[in-house]
Design a protein around this motif. Structure first.
Motif, PDB file in Angstrom:
ATOM      1  N   ALA A 199      -8.456 -49.472   4.451  1.00  0.00           N
ATOM      2  CA  ALA A 199      -8.933 -50.827   4.715  1.00  0.00           C
ATOM      3  C   ALA A 199      -9.751 -51.354   3.535  1.00  0.00           C
ATOM      4  CB  ALA A 199      -9.770 -50.858   5.994  1.00  0.00           C
ATOM      5  N   PHE A 200     -10.599 -50.481   2.972  1.00  0.00           N
ATOM      6  CA  PHE A 200     -11.401 -50.885   1.820  1.00  0.00           C
ATOM      7  C   PHE A 200     -10.507 -51.185   0.616  1.00  0.00           C
ATOM      8  CE2 PHE A 200     -13.711 -49.623  -2.079  1.00  0.00           C
ATOM      9  CZ  PHE A 200     -14.680 -50.606  -2.072  1.00  0.00           C
ATOM     10  N   GLY A 201      -9.495 -50.350   0.403  1.00  0.00           N
ATOM     11  CA  GLY A 201      -8.563 -50.583  -0.699  1.00  0.00           C
ATOM     12  C   GLY A 201      -7.809 -51.889  -0.536  1.00  0.00           C
ATOM     13  N   LEU A 202      -7.404 -52.185   0.698  1.00  0.00           N
ATOM     14  CA  LEU A 202      -6.703 -53.434   0.967  1.00  0.00           C
ATOM     15  C   LEU A 202      -7.620 -54.631   0.749  1.00  0.00           C
ATOM     16  CD1 LEU A 202      -4.053 -54.713   1.943  1.00  0.00           C
ATOM     17  CD2 LEU A 202      -4.891 -54.475   4.292  1.00  0.00           C
ATOM     18  N   LEU A 203      -8.861 -54.501   1.222  1.00  0.00           N
ATOM     19  CA  LEU A 203      -9.833 -55.586   1.051  1.00  0.00           C
ATOM     20  C   LEU A 203     -10.097 -55.839  -0.431  1.00  0.00           C
ATOM     21  CD1 LEU A 203     -11.804 -57.500   2.590  1.00  0.00           C
ATOM     22  CD2 LEU A 203     -13.521 -55.698   2.362  1.00  0.00           C
ATOM     23  N   LEU A 204     -10.255 -54.766  -1.194  1.00  0.00           N
ATOM     24  CA  LEU A 204     -10.477 -54.906  -2.630  1.00  0.00           C
ATOM     25  C   LEU A 204      -9.265 -55.520  -3.314  1.00  0.00           C
ATOM     26  CD1 LEU A 204     -12.381 -54.329  -5.014  1.00  0.00           C
ATOM     27  CD2 LEU A 204     -11.334 -52.060  -5.180  1.00  0.00           C
ATOM     28  N   VAL A 248     -17.424 -54.980  -4.988  1.00  0.00           N
ATOM     29  CA  VAL A 248     -17.486 -53.536  -4.748  1.00  0.00           C
ATOM     30  C   VAL A 248     -18.826 -53.167  -4.118  1.00  0.00           C
ATOM     31  CG1 VAL A 248     -17.603 -51.283  -5.877  1.00  0.00           C
ATOM     32  CG2 VAL A 248     -15.814 -52.906  -6.514  1.00  0.00           C
ATOM     33  N   CYS A 249     -19.899 -53.758  -4.620  1.00  0.00           N
ATOM     34  CA  CYS A 249     -21.227 -53.477  -4.044  1.00  0.00           C
ATOM     35  C   CYS A 249     -21.279 -53.892  -2.579  1.00  0.00           C
ATOM     36  CB  CYS A 249     -22.306 -54.204  -4.842  1.00  0.00           C
ATOM     37  SG  CYS A 249     -22.540 -53.578  -6.514  1.00  0.00           S
ATOM     38  N   TYR A 250     -20.794 -55.088  -2.282  1.00  0.00           N
ATOM     39  CA  TYR A 250     -20.739 -55.526  -0.891  1.00  0.00           C
ATOM     40  C   TYR A 250     -19.827 -54.617  -0.083  1.00  0.00           C
ATOM     41  CZ  TYR A 250     -23.235 -59.960  -1.546  1.00  0.00           C
ATOM     42  OH  TYR A 250     -24.202 -60.920  -1.783  1.00  0.00           O
ATOM     43  N   GLY A 251     -18.703 -54.206  -0.684  1.00  0.00           N
ATOM     44  CA  GLY A 251     -17.757 -53.352   0.030  1.00  0.00           C
ATOM     45  C   GLY A 251     -18.348 -52.010   0.399  1.00  0.00           C
ATOM     46  N   VAL A 252     -19.108 -51.405  -0.521  1.00  0.00           N
ATOM     47  CA  VAL A 252     -19.746 -50.120  -0.241  1.00  0.00           C
ATOM     48  C   VAL A 252     -20.744 -50.272   0.905  1.00  0.00           C
ATOM     49  CG1 VAL A 252     -21.313 -48.368  -1.168  1.00  0.00           C
ATOM     50  CG2 VAL A 252     -19.399 -49.197  -2.550  1.00  0.00           C
ATOM     51  N   LEU A 253     -21.521 -51.359   0.869  1.00  0.00           N
ATOM     52  CA  LEU A 253     -22.492 -51.603   1.936  1.00  0.00           C
ATOM     53  C   LEU A 253     -21.795 -51.792   3.277  1.00  0.00           C
ATOM     54  CD1 LEU A 253     -25.356 -52.186   2.930  1.00  0.00           C
ATOM     55  CD2 LEU A 253     -25.037 -54.574   2.237  1.00  0.00           C
ATOM     56  N   LEU A 254     -20.752 -52.610   3.302  1.00  0.00           N
ATOM     57  CA  LEU A 254     -20.024 -52.845   4.553  1.00  0.00           C
ATOM     58  C   LEU A 254     -19.312 -51.586   5.022  1.00  0.00           C
ATOM     59  CD1 LEU A 254     -18.532 -56.370   3.744  1.00  0.00           C
ATOM     60  CD2 LEU A 254     -20.396 -55.854   5.330  1.00  0.00           C
ATOM     61  N   PHE A 255     -18.832 -50.780   4.081  1.00  0.00           N
ATOM     62  CA  PHE A 255     -18.190 -49.514   4.426  1.00  0.00           C
ATOM     63  C   PHE A 255     -19.182 -48.605   5.153  1.00  0.00           C
ATOM     64  CE2 PHE A 255     -17.089 -45.111   3.387  1.00  0.00           C
ATOM     65  CZ  PHE A 255     -15.771 -45.052   3.825  1.00  0.00           C
ATOM     66  N   ALA A 256     -20.414 -48.529   4.645  1.00  0.00           N
ATOM     67  CA  ALA A 256     -21.441 -47.702   5.285  1.00  0.00           C
ATOM     68  C   ALA A 256     -21.814 -48.253   6.655  1.00  0.00           C
ATOM     69  CB  ALA A 256     -22.669 -47.618   4.382  1.00  0.00           C
ATOM     70  N   LEU A 257     -21.938 -49.584   6.747  1.00  0.00           N
ATOM     71  CA  LEU A 257     -22.291 -50.185   8.039  1.00  0.00           C
ATOM     72  C   LEU A 257     -21.163 -50.048   9.062  1.00  0.00           C
ATOM     73  CD1 LEU A 257     -24.042 -53.476   6.821  1.00  0.00           C
ATOM     74  CD2 LEU A 257     -25.119 -51.415   7.749  1.00  0.00           C
ATOM     75  N   TRP A 284      -1.593 -40.955  -0.725  1.00  0.00           N
ATOM     76  CA  TRP A 284      -2.600 -39.964  -1.115  1.00  0.00           C
ATOM     77  C   TRP A 284      -3.973 -40.178  -0.503  1.00  0.00           C
ATOM     78  CZ3 TRP A 284       0.367 -41.526  -5.760  1.00  0.00           C
ATOM     79  CH2 TRP A 284       1.382 -40.602  -6.055  1.00  0.00           C
ATOM     80  N   ALA A 285      -4.144 -41.170   0.368  1.00  0.00           N
ATOM     81  CA  ALA A 285      -5.453 -41.407   0.980  1.00  0.00           C
ATOM     82  C   ALA A 285      -5.903 -40.211   1.805  1.00  0.00           C
ATOM     83  CB  ALA A 285      -5.408 -42.666   1.854  1.00  0.00           C
ATOM     84  N   GLY A 286      -4.976 -39.594   2.540  1.00  0.00           N
ATOM     85  CA  GLY A 286      -5.329 -38.425   3.353  1.00  0.00           C
ATOM     86  C   GLY A 286      -5.793 -37.263   2.498  1.00  0.00           C
ATOM     87  N   ASP A 287      -5.105 -37.002   1.395  1.00  0.00           N
ATOM     88  CA  ASP A 287      -5.500 -35.919   0.491  1.00  0.00           C
ATOM     89  C   ASP A 287      -6.857 -36.206  -0.140  1.00  0.00           C
ATOM     90  OD1 ASP A 287      -3.128 -34.628   1.042  1.00  0.00           O
ATOM     91  OD2 ASP A 287      -2.085 -35.467  -0.708  1.00  0.00           O
ATOM     92  N   LEU A 288      -7.105 -37.468  -0.490  1.00  0.00           N
ATOM     93  CA  LEU A 288      -8.384 -37.843  -1.094  1.00  0.00           C
ATOM     94  C   LEU A 288      -9.525 -37.649  -0.096  1.00  0.00           C
ATOM     95  CD1 LEU A 288      -9.875 -39.019  -3.521  1.00  0.00           C
ATOM     96  CD2 LEU A 288      -9.399 -41.307  -2.638  1.00  0.00           C
ATOM     97  N   THR A 289      -9.289 -38.012   1.159  1.00  0.00           N
ATOM     98  CA  THR A 289     -10.313 -37.831   2.190  1.00  0.00           C
ATOM     99  C   THR A 289     -10.604 -36.357   2.405  1.00  0.00           C
ATOM    100  OG1 THR A 289      -9.617 -39.870   3.305  1.00  0.00           O
ATOM    101  CG2 THR A 289     -10.899 -38.292   4.590  1.00  0.00           C
TER     102      THR A 289
END
Length: 276
Positions: A82-87, A145-154, A49-54
């Motif tokens: 990738a973020f989901g896997l990292l989390l 999660v906070c670090y992940g959001v920041l790294l996701f943006a970067l 469902w990642a594609g549908d969510l995007t």
């Protein structure tokens, strides 16, 4: 750099310890197997469902022409996975440790006993230990999660986003993974989350040398389950180093002989009291 190699050494020594105490390795597998079932289902669902969510999150791209829409949404879908896997890597450890608290407490205590014959105890009832562990684990996940959001943006930055940022992501995950694993031994010593983080920050490369290899290995299917008992054993040895408790021998002098006499069976029933 010495601490980096020393941290990796604790990872190896932990796996060596459970290899020499096979019953404790089998005992420590149970929580990971339970958690694996739930996480496997969650990651499969994310993949479907990642594609549908995007697509739902980017309605502004509905009118984009080909191939830009597909490229843009495909890139975001890959980042989401990738973020989901990292989390999942770090939260898997937190959930497994929470489920397996009594299992890993016993394993960690046995590592302490093989080192100097004693094992510190928190003196708290099990429900209290589980509550503290759950609160601390949730706090770690929120930080991640906070670090992940920041790294996701970067990750959208050209060049850096595809090279430096993934490396930073693994380092962040490795540090917090080391914290989660050492928490088993440090919490028994009455050390809560903030002091634990302070201990690890003072020797950050030691934590990275231990945690980053585990993060990389935990990306492989089933590996996390089989390495978790040794990871807890190695983290106990690392915690002893952080607190200056003895050497870093990891029980290397134990050749495995006499294991039945020296190491209690974690699954054995307690002996009946003497009638004398």
């Amino acid at each position: 750099m010495r601490d980096l190699g020393l941290g990796f050494g604790y990872f190896i020594k932990g796996q060596r310890w459970v290899a020499r105490h096979g019953r404790w390795w089998g005992f420590g597998l149970l929580p990971g197997l339970i958690t694996l079932v739930f996480y496997g289902a969650a990651l499969v669902g994310l993949g479907f469902w990642a594609g549908d969510l995007t697509a739902w999150a980017t309605p502004f791209a509905d009118d984009w022409g080909s191939p830009w829409q597909a490229l843009f949404r495909g890139f975001l879908t890959a980042l989401l996975c990738a973020f989901g896997l990292l989390l999942a890597v770090v939260s898997f450890t937190a959930v497994t440790l929470l489920i397996g608290q009594p299992f890993y407490e016993s394993l960690s205590e046995q590592v302490d006993i093989t080192e100097d014959g004693t094992a510190p105890e928190s003196g708290l009832p099990l429900w209290r230990e589980l509550l503290i562990s759950a609160v601390d684990s949730l706090s770690v996940v929120l930080r991640l999660v906070c670090y992940g959001v920041l790294l996701f943006a970067l990750g959208f930055l050209p060049v850096i986003g595809q090279t430096v940022i993934p490396v930073l992501g693994f380092c962040v995950s490795g540090f917090f993974l080391a914290e989660e694993l050492t928490a088993v031994a440090l919490q028994r010593r009455g050390i809560r989350l903030k002091p634990r983080l302070a201990l690890l920050r003072r020797r950050r490369t030691l934590a990275l040398g231990f945690g980053v290899p585990l993060v990389l290995l935990f990306l492989l299917p089933l590996v996390a389950v089989f390495l978790m008992p040794g990871a807890v054993a190695g983290a106990t040895l690392l915690a002893r180093d952080l607190l200056g408790e003895g050497g870093d021998g990891a029980g290397d002098g134990d050749d495995g002989a006499g294991e039945d006499a020296a190491t209690p069976d974690p699954l054995a029933k307690p002996a009946a009291p003497s009638q004398d």
